[in-house]
Scaffold this motif. Structure first.
Motif, short mmCIF file in Angstrom:
data_model
loop_
_atom_site.label_atom_id
_atom_site.label_comp_id
_atom_site.label_asym_id
_atom_site.label_seq_id
_atom_site.Cartn_x
_atom_site.Cartn_y
_atom_site.Cartn_z
N VAL A 74 0.86 -1.18 0.00
CA VAL A 74 0.00 0.00 0.00
C VAL A 74 0.89 1.23 0.00
O VAL A 74 1.73 1.41 0.90
CB VAL A 74 -0.93 0.02 1.23
N GLY A 75 0.73 2.07 -1.00
CA GLY A 75 1.51 3.30 -1.08
C GLY A 75 1.04 4.35 -0.10
O GLY A 75 0.02 4.19 0.59
N SER A 76 1.74 5.46 -0.06
CA SER A 76 1.42 6.53 0.90
C SER A 76 0.04 7.12 0.66
O SER A 76 -0.59 7.66 1.57
CB SER A 76 2.48 7.63 0.81
N SER A 77 -0.47 7.01 -0.58
CA SER A 77 -1.79 7.56 -0.90
C SER A 77 -2.90 6.56 -0.65
O SER A 77 -4.07 6.85 -0.90
CB SER A 77 -1.81 7.99 -2.37
N GLY A 78 -2.55 5.36 -0.18
CA GLY A 78 -3.56 4.32 0.03
C GLY A 78 -3.76 3.43 -1.18
O GLY A 78 -4.53 2.46 -1.11
N ARG A 79 -3.08 3.72 -2.27
CA ARG A 79 -3.20 2.90 -3.47
C ARG A 79 -2.41 1.61 -3.32
O ARG A 79 -1.36 1.58 -2.66
CB ARG A 79 -2.72 3.68 -4.70
N VAL A 80 -2.90 0.55 -3.95
CA VAL A 80 -2.29 -0.77 -3.83
C VAL A 80 -1.57 -1.11 -5.13
O VAL A 80 -2.16 -1.02 -6.22
CB VAL A 80 -3.33 -1.84 -3.50
N PHE A 81 -0.31 -1.52 -5.02
CA PHE A 81 0.53 -1.86 -6.17
C PHE A 81 1.18 -3.22 -5.95
O PHE A 81 1.42 -3.62 -4.81
CB PHE A 81 1.66 -0.83 -6.34
N PRO A 82 1.52 -3.93 -7.04
CA PRO A 82 2.39 -5.10 -6.88
C PRO A 82 3.80 -4.65 -6.57
O PRO A 82 4.23 -3.57 -7.01
CB PRO A 82 2.30 -5.78 -8.26
N GLN A 83 4.54 -5.46 -5.82
CA GLN A 83 5.91 -5.10 -5.47
C GLN A 83 6.75 -4.86 -6.72
O GLN A 83 7.66 -4.03 -6.73
CB GLN A 83 6.54 -6.21 -4.62
N ALA A 84 6.43 -5.57 -7.80
CA ALA A 84 7.21 -5.43 -9.04
C ALA A 84 6.99 -4.09 -9.72
O ALA A 84 7.79 -3.67 -10.56
CB ALA A 84 6.87 -6.55 -10.00
N LEU A 85 5.89 -3.41 -9.36
CA LEU A 85 5.55 -2.11 -9.95
C LEU A 85 5.45 -2.16 -11.48
O LEU A 85 5.75 -1.19 -12.17
CB LEU A 85 6.55 -1.03 -9.53
N LYS A 86 5.03 -3.29 -11.98
CA LYS A 86 4.75 -3.42 -13.40
C LYS A 86 3.80 -4.59 -13.61
O LYS A 86 3.57 -5.39 -12.71
CB LYS A 86 6.03 -3.59 -14.21
N ALA A 87 3.23 -4.65 -14.81
CA ALA A 87 2.18 -5.63 -15.09
C ALA A 87 2.70 -6.92 -15.68
O ALA A 87 2.05 -7.97 -15.57
CB ALA A 87 1.15 -5.02 -16.04
N SER A 88 3.86 -6.90 -16.30
CA SER A 88 4.31 -8.07 -17.07
C SER A 88 4.47 -9.33 -16.21
O SER A 88 4.05 -10.41 -16.67
CB SER A 88 5.59 -7.76 -17.84
N PRO A 89 5.02 -9.28 -14.99
CA PRO A 89 5.11 -10.54 -14.22
C PRO A 89 3.74 -11.11 -13.87
O PRO A 89 3.54 -12.33 -13.93
CB PRO A 89 5.88 -10.12 -12.96
N LEU A 90 2.79 -10.23 -13.52
CA LEU A 90 1.45 -10.70 -13.20
C LEU A 90 0.78 -11.30 -14.42
O LEU A 90 0.19 -12.39 -14.35
CB LEU A 90 0.61 -9.55 -12.63
N LEU A 91 0.86 -10.62 -15.55
CA LEU A 91 0.22 -11.12 -16.77
C LEU A 91 0.83 -12.45 -17.20
O LEU A 91 0.11 -13.37 -17.61
CB LEU A 91 0.33 -10.09 -17.88
N ARG A 92 2.14 -12.56 -17.09
CA ARG A 92 2.82 -13.80 -17.48
C ARG A 92 2.34 -14.96 -16.61
O ARG A 92 2.02 -16.05 -17.11
CB ARG A 92 4.33 -13.60 -17.36
N ALA A 93 2.27 -14.75 -15.30
CA ALA A 93 1.80 -15.81 -14.40
C ALA A 93 0.33 -16.12 -14.65
O ALA A 93 -0.09 -17.29 -14.58
CB ALA A 93 2.02 -15.38 -12.95
#
Length: 405
Positions: A100-119
């Motif tokens: 969770v970032g300082s603004s309350g937004r949620v991100f993957p630790q990788a900070l990009k989409a390609s690892p998630l999309l690949r999996a």
């Protein structure tokens, strides 16, 4: 579903909503085929990954729901069934831990989409989901079969049920062109006009502002339109303004421009300081200095911010400290247009909720379901767009399974 029978389901559109529907349907035992017009799936998701892939938001569900405005009540069942916690758990099941970032937004630790999309694509392959790219949906034939244009010519498909997840009309080069709207309207489905959401706005900058400051950010400002005040960042462009603080107000600004031809926005360049505090600090500077120097030394205004004041209040800024402070606390800017839909982050409008049932099935086309951005809803940036896309993909899949039962 009926025991012993394997149902064939077509999912048209390989974005977040379509792929999520495909996953849920395959897990339930359906034979799922995803049809995608582009050479690969997930292109808009990968684009979102350039900004870190803001998956969702950590705020409570009640304020979260309110971000969807008029569509909140219709989206509520989907968001309650697949809330932010469920999306986070799903991402982590694919090996993508989140934070969770300082603004309350949620991100993957990788900070990009390609690892998630690949999996994710690996999981879909294991589930037996077939993905057919370069298949451009053309509607239905006279017998109700799906028509697709492919590199080898036109083909037809006759699934037991169909999920349409065709996206909006922003960033059409990534595949979502909005051309489906005319096809569905011709089929008797009410489609609200597709309009830009989370878009930039036109403003008549001076040549100096346009040439010298385009591409520079206004950081830590407060932007007000009507009774709504938003803290954040705005970006000066050659055409006007964009950025997170502007996107948060974009629906109201767009509607005002469509109605009145313009919308007046107020920018507070120092939202953490009171006007009297600013005036006192400015008054300490020698009166024989230029206004720009006094503002730079007293309240650390950048050249961009000083020139913004001139755009808002006129070239000759007042010398009086109280008047200068008031100008800093409220710089009015008149927006005269909305940037084109093709350049917007997302799309407003789409399939009217009045034309789908509680399962997200089109009332005009039994067995055909709609999910994602092609439904008539909009939300600001901050994780709300992806969350609703994923959640309606899950909801449409559940609707298909109930239908097949």
């Amino acid at each position: 579903m009926a025991p012993g029978k394997i149902h064939a389901v077509a999912v048209i559109g390989g974005g977040p909503a379509g792929l999520m529907a495909a996953e849920r349907l395959a897990q339930a035992g359906c034979a799922v085929t995803v049809y995608e017009r582009m050479p690969s799936v997930g292109r808009k998701l990968l684009m979102a990954g350039r900004g870190g892939l803001n998956l969702t938001h950590s705020e409570g569900l009640e304020p979260f729901m309110a971000r969807y405005g008029a569509a909140a009540a219709r989206l509520a069942p989907a968001l309650e069934a697949f809330p932010p916690a469920a999306l986070i758990a799903w991402a982590e099941s694919l090996g993508q831990t989140t934070f969770v970032g300082s603004s309350g937004r949620v991100f993957p630790q990788a900070l990009k989409a390609s690892p998630l999309l690949r999996a994710w694509l690996g999981r879909l392959r294991e589930l037996g989901v077939e993905i057919r790219t370069r298949h451009d949906w053309q509607g239905w034939d006279a017998e109700g079969a799906l028509r697709f244009q492919t590199p080898d010519g036109e083909i037809a498909a006759r699934p037991d049920a169909t999920v349409l997840a065709l996206g909006g009309a922003s960033w059409p080069k990534l595949g979502s062109t909005g051309d489906w709207a005319a096809r569905l309207a011709a089929d008797g489905v009410e489609v609200s006009p597709l309009r830009p959401a989370n878009a930039g706005f036109d403003l008549a900058w001076s040549d100096l502002m346009r040439e010298r400051f385009a591409g520079q950010p206004l950081k830590g400002v407060a932007v007000t339109f009507g009774r709504t005040r938003v803290r954040g960042e705005a970006m000066v462009t050659r055409h006007g303004l964009e950025g997170g603080a502007i996107y948060a107000l974009s629906a109201a600004l767009r509607d005002a421009i469509e109605t009145n031809g313009e919308a007046k926005l107020w920018i507070d360049l120092r939202p953490d300081a009171r006007a009297d505090e600013l005036a006192a600090r400015i008054a300490q500077q020698p009166a024989n200095q230029s206004v720009a120097n006094r503002l730079r030394k007293a309240v650390h205004l950048t050249p961009l911010e000083t020139n913004l004041l001139r755009e808002a209040h006129g070239k000759d800024l007042p010398a009086d400290p109280a008047a200068l402070a008031a100008a800093i606390k409220g710089a009015p800017l008149t927006l005269t247009g909305v940037r084109p839909l093709a350049r917007a982050i997302s799309t407003a409008g789409g399939v009217a909720f009045a034309r789908v049932d509680e399962r997200l099935m089109l009332t005009a086309r039994p067995g055909v379901f709609a999910a994602g951005e092609m439904l008539d809803w909009e939300a600001p940036t901050g994780g709300y767009l992806l969350q609703a896309s994923f959640a309606t993909g899950v909801a449409a899949a559940q609707g298909v399974l109930r239908f097949l039962d």
